[in-house]
Design an enzyme around this catalytic site. Sequence first.
Site, short mmCIF file in Angstrom:
data_model
loop_
_atom_site.label_atom_id
_atom_site.label_comp_id
_atom_site.label_asym_id
_atom_site.label_seq_id
_atom_site.Cartn_x
_atom_site.Cartn_y
_atom_site.Cartn_z
CG HIS A 357 -7.29 9.07 2.37
ND1 HIS A 357 -7.84 7.76 2.76
CD2 HIS A 357 -7.98 9.50 1.24
CE1 HIS A 357 -8.93 7.56 2.08
NE2 HIS A 357 -9.12 8.60 1.19
CB CYS A 397 -4.55 5.97 8.08
SG CYS A 397 -6.00 4.96 7.34
#
Length: 500
Positions: A357, A397
């Site tokens: 992430h 991300c």
Amino acid sequence: MSVSKELTSDALPKASANLSMAKISLEDLELLEKDLLFYEKVSVCFLLLRGQRDLNFLLEKLITAFKINRIGRLEDTKIITPWARSDPDYKWREHLVEALAIVKSNKVLKKLGFELSDLQETYHPHIDEFSVHVHPILKILYRMCEKMPRNGRQRLIQHIRNDCQDFINVGVDAEDFLEIYFLSWIQLKIISIGDKSGLGAQIDKVLEFLKVNEMDEFYDKLTKFTATSLDATVQEGSSPVRPKQPPKSNAMKKINEENYFQMNPDAMGYVVIVNEKNFHRDPLRIVETSFLQRDLETRHGTEKDVESLRETFSALGFSVIVKDDLTSDEILTTLTEYVEKTASRSLSSLIIVMLSHGFEGSIYGSNSIPVEIRRIKEALYCEKLKDIPKILIIQACQNNDAFLNGKLTIDAAPSVDAAANLLVAFSTVEGFTSIRHTTEGTWFIQILCAKIRQLYKKEHFGDILTKVTCEVAAQIGDGGQKMMPKYESTLLKNLYFFPQ
């Protein structure tokens, strides 16, 4: 961050000699053989084949065991233990451990006290053409047995049966254990794997079947290997068989040597995959994760990316190292470790892949503490590596919804020369999420691996990334999701994964 039900955001190496085999006893084998399922035992025995004596013994035992009980666990069927006992002078421990590593009998290997990462660096079980003790053609044939669908295995058996009067019918459903058929075909001299280097191999009937059925992957591996074998002069104690590099195309010959990096096929370098799947909050550092509005989700599907990366770069001759669920501190420590290893071993390149992430400018460690991408890049700004290509691939991300408290500071920068020859590829541009399929992996990594496999012989990495960007940008999820990858580079030459 969920997007839909399934899409979420977010030259061959050398063998090591660091494994201790002396601790494996015959008594251990008697116990551990019970832990092998029958299909594992068939595959391991197939890979243990060395000569006619092994062939007759292993084939007889396997056919007998198959007829007694075709499925399930055969606790009372001892095959490997008597095989090892019959030849105490041979390096049966090393041979057996390599076979177990190729078959992924991890439970047995762990009971024997081996670290899977050490076995990976020693035997490179995912590189079909690489072998130490296992016969290299047997390794390729085993992988073919694993990947070939059942109807393909049935067609291969029928193909051999049509041409051979002495064909042995092993039994009903035996196509699920195609290795037993291969052993019988070797015994009947329908095919031959030649000597330990493959010299004298005769596998024309198998190649014919693969060509007719357009099974190009294994046709290419076997034909390249047999072509290499014709020139082989491997002696006892020599290095493992390595695939011969295909001849350069005319296009490659025209490239000015000053414009591309010289890659040593025997020292391509490390690919270090930092695979962050599971996340937690460190109770001793709770303040550092207080900005998170919610716990970070498990990154389901990341194992598919790891598998694709491992297969792609292993086939190109890289040593692939997977590090699972590293904390923020462990990420930087690992990078420093492999920078030093790359420098000390004079390797051709270093590739780091971050699967995690993230948000704009940072990626998360497994302890939910972010690591700035700037710090990762600076870890690669090493004077000792300034002349070799370094690749940083980030699948995470890069949107800015993490609501950090305070702002990031800038430390002292390294010398500008050390910043040369670094390429950073992002799965998405700043400010946007990155798409990950929960079972099939990420768009970016899957397309990247596919394009490398397709184009590595004729295009440099920069051009490959341009095509990856175009293809990823054309993807549209069920909910209309889209992505736009990017890359930035200070490479001073073109990087080809096909050694020049």
